[in-house]
Design a protein around this motif. Sequence first.
Motif, PDB file in Angstrom:
ATOM      1  N   LEU A 110     101.994 123.248  19.073  1.00  0.00           N
ATOM      2  CA  LEU A 110     102.894 124.123  18.319  1.00  0.00           C
ATOM      3  C   LEU A 110     103.355 125.300  19.176  1.00  0.00           C
ATOM      4  O   LEU A 110     104.537 125.661  19.167  1.00  0.00           O
ATOM      5  CB  LEU A 110     102.189 124.634  17.059  1.00  0.00           C
ATOM      6  CG  LEU A 110     101.910 123.599  15.973  1.00  0.00           C
ATOM      7  CD1 LEU A 110     101.036 124.206  14.875  1.00  0.00           C
ATOM      8  CD2 LEU A 110     103.213 123.072  15.378  1.00  0.00           C
ATOM      9  N   VAL A 111     102.433 125.898  19.908  1.00  0.00           N
ATOM     10  CA  VAL A 111     102.787 127.016  20.784  1.00  0.00           C
ATOM     11  C   VAL A 111     103.834 126.577  21.806  1.00  0.00           C
ATOM     12  O   VAL A 111     104.813 127.291  22.064  1.00  0.00           O
ATOM     13  CB  VAL A 111     101.530 127.572  21.494  1.00  0.00           C
ATOM     14  CG1 VAL A 111     101.916 128.537  22.613  1.00  0.00           C
ATOM     15  CG2 VAL A 111     100.623 128.269  20.488  1.00  0.00           C
ATOM     16  N   ASP A 112     103.636 125.409  22.367  1.00  0.00           N
ATOM     17  CA  ASP A 112     104.598 124.886  23.335  1.00  0.00           C
ATOM     18  C   ASP A 112     105.977 124.733  22.700  1.00  0.00           C
ATOM     19  O   ASP A 112     106.997 125.081  23.313  1.00  0.00           O
ATOM     20  CB  ASP A 112     104.102 123.541  23.869  1.00  0.00           C
ATOM     21  CG  ASP A 112     104.997 122.988  24.963  1.00  0.00           C
ATOM     22  OD1 ASP A 112     105.116 123.629  26.024  1.00  0.00           O
ATOM     23  OD2 ASP A 112     105.596 121.911  24.751  1.00  0.00           O
ATOM     24  N   GLU A 113     106.007 124.248  21.467  1.00  0.00           N
ATOM     25  CA  GLU A 113     107.282 124.066  20.763  1.00  0.00           C
ATOM     26  C   GLU A 113     107.896 125.403  20.381  1.00  0.00           C
ATOM     27  O   GLU A 113     109.099 125.625  20.573  1.00  0.00           O
ATOM     28  CB  GLU A 113     107.057 123.212  19.512  1.00  0.00           C
ATOM     29  CG  GLU A 113     108.319 122.921  18.710  1.00  0.00           C
ATOM     30  CD  GLU A 113     109.335 122.094  19.474  1.00  0.00           C
ATOM     31  OE1 GLU A 113     110.546 122.264  19.220  1.00  0.00           O
ATOM     32  OE2 GLU A 113     108.926 121.285  20.340  1.00  0.00           O
ATOM     33  N   TRP A 114     107.074 126.315  19.837  1.00  0.00           N
ATOM     34  CA  TRP A 114     107.581 127.618  19.404  1.00  0.00           C
ATOM     35  C   TRP A 114     108.162 128.420  20.561  1.00  0.00           C
ATOM     36  O   TRP A 114     109.066 129.234  20.376  1.00  0.00           O
ATOM     37  CB  TRP A 114     106.461 128.426  18.750  1.00  0.00           C
ATOM     38  CG  TRP A 114     105.954 127.856  17.458  1.00  0.00           C
ATOM     39  CD1 TRP A 114     106.588 126.974  16.638  1.00  0.00           C
ATOM     40  CD2 TRP A 114     104.690 128.126  16.836  1.00  0.00           C
ATOM     41  NE1 TRP A 114     105.807 126.673  15.547  1.00  0.00           N
ATOM     42  CE2 TRP A 114     104.632 127.369  15.642  1.00  0.00           C
ATOM     43  CE3 TRP A 114     103.595 128.926  17.177  1.00  0.00           C
ATOM     44  CZ2 TRP A 114     103.528 127.399  14.787  1.00  0.00           C
ATOM     45  CZ3 TRP A 114     102.495 128.959  16.325  1.00  0.00           C
ATOM     46  CH2 TRP A 114     102.463 128.207  15.140  1.00  0.00           C
ATOM     47  N   GLY A 115     107.658 128.186  21.753  1.00  0.00           N
ATOM     48  CA  GLY A 115     108.074 128.998  22.887  1.00  0.00           C
ATOM     49  C   GLY A 115     109.312 128.520  23.618  1.00  0.00           C
ATOM     50  O   GLY A 115     109.796 129.204  24.530  1.00  0.00           O
ATOM     51  N   LYS A 116     109.855 127.383  23.226  1.00  0.00           N
ATOM     52  CA  LYS A 116     110.964 126.805  23.990  1.00  0.00           C
ATOM     53  C   LYS A 116     112.225 127.660  23.965  1.00  0.00           C
ATOM     54  O   LYS A 116     113.034 127.598  24.897  1.00  0.00           O
ATOM     55  CB  LYS A 116     111.259 125.393  23.484  1.00  0.00           C
ATOM     56  CG  LYS A 116     110.200 124.380  23.909  1.00  0.00           C
ATOM     57  CD  LYS A 116     110.513 122.974  23.424  1.00  0.00           C
ATOM     58  CE  LYS A 116     109.451 121.986  23.912  1.00  0.00           C
ATOM     59  NZ  LYS A 116     109.704 120.617  23.406  1.00  0.00           N
ATOM     60  N   SER A 117     112.394 128.449  22.912  1.00  0.00           N
ATOM     61  CA  SER A 117     113.600 129.282  22.825  1.00  0.00           C
ATOM     62  C   SER A 117     113.455 130.599  23.581  1.00  0.00           C
ATOM     63  O   SER A 117     114.404 131.381  23.651  1.00  0.00           O
ATOM     64  CB  SER A 117     113.927 129.582  21.359  1.00  0.00           C
ATOM     65  OG  SER A 117     112.888 130.358  20.765  1.00  0.00           O
TER      66      SER A 117
END
Length: 237
Positions: free
Chosen positions: A198-205
Amino acid sequence: MFIDSLIDKIKETNNPTVVGLDPKIEYVPLKIREKAFNTYSKNLKGCSEAIFEFNKRIIDAIADIVPALKLQLAYYELYGIYGMEVLLKTINYGRNKGLLIICDGKRNDIGSTAEAYSSAYLGKVNIDEDVHETVFDADALTVNPFLGYDGISPFINDCSKYGKGIFVLVKTSNKSSGQLQDLLTHQGKSVYEIIAELVDEWGKSLIGKSGYSSVGAVVGATYPNQAKILRKIMKQS
């Protein structure tokens, strides 16, 4: 962007560590305590002023050799309103010395309350239609992911809007962390692995020029094997 500022400071100081200011009055040298108590009495105000003097001396000693300060909010809340005043004064003093400021509060709640936490530490508070003020104005804040994305998104929004950062609890260093974080899910993955995804996904922006994201992770060094797994999942955090 926070992450680029952090990496620039790490390169400038050639040092990836931060200094934690987690003060309690018993940690303060006796001479500093006595002077504050003589001026303000043995009360919360006296404790807080002694702590601020000690903080200033530490900051003066390390400002040119580390990139950032990490302030544990609980130790300032401990001394009430005077402690929170010292928190703000310490933030301003450290920033004036060129240090980045990470507030360690592990904040989170449902959406509207998370917005309030984020506004206080990362964003701005709405006073009136066209009047907005910063409160603590940290560069980054530690947050708890337990409520899912709607409890995290206000922080991410302020990171994007104001160039701030967050560090999400993933695998913490305390002994009992495994009671929850090591549990296996129906996917065959541990809870900490799911959070890392989730952290990896949340940080993409929020990926900066450095290739890293302003959405970082809290991973305890007490679990080096798990840290290796998590680095593979969170390549940009």
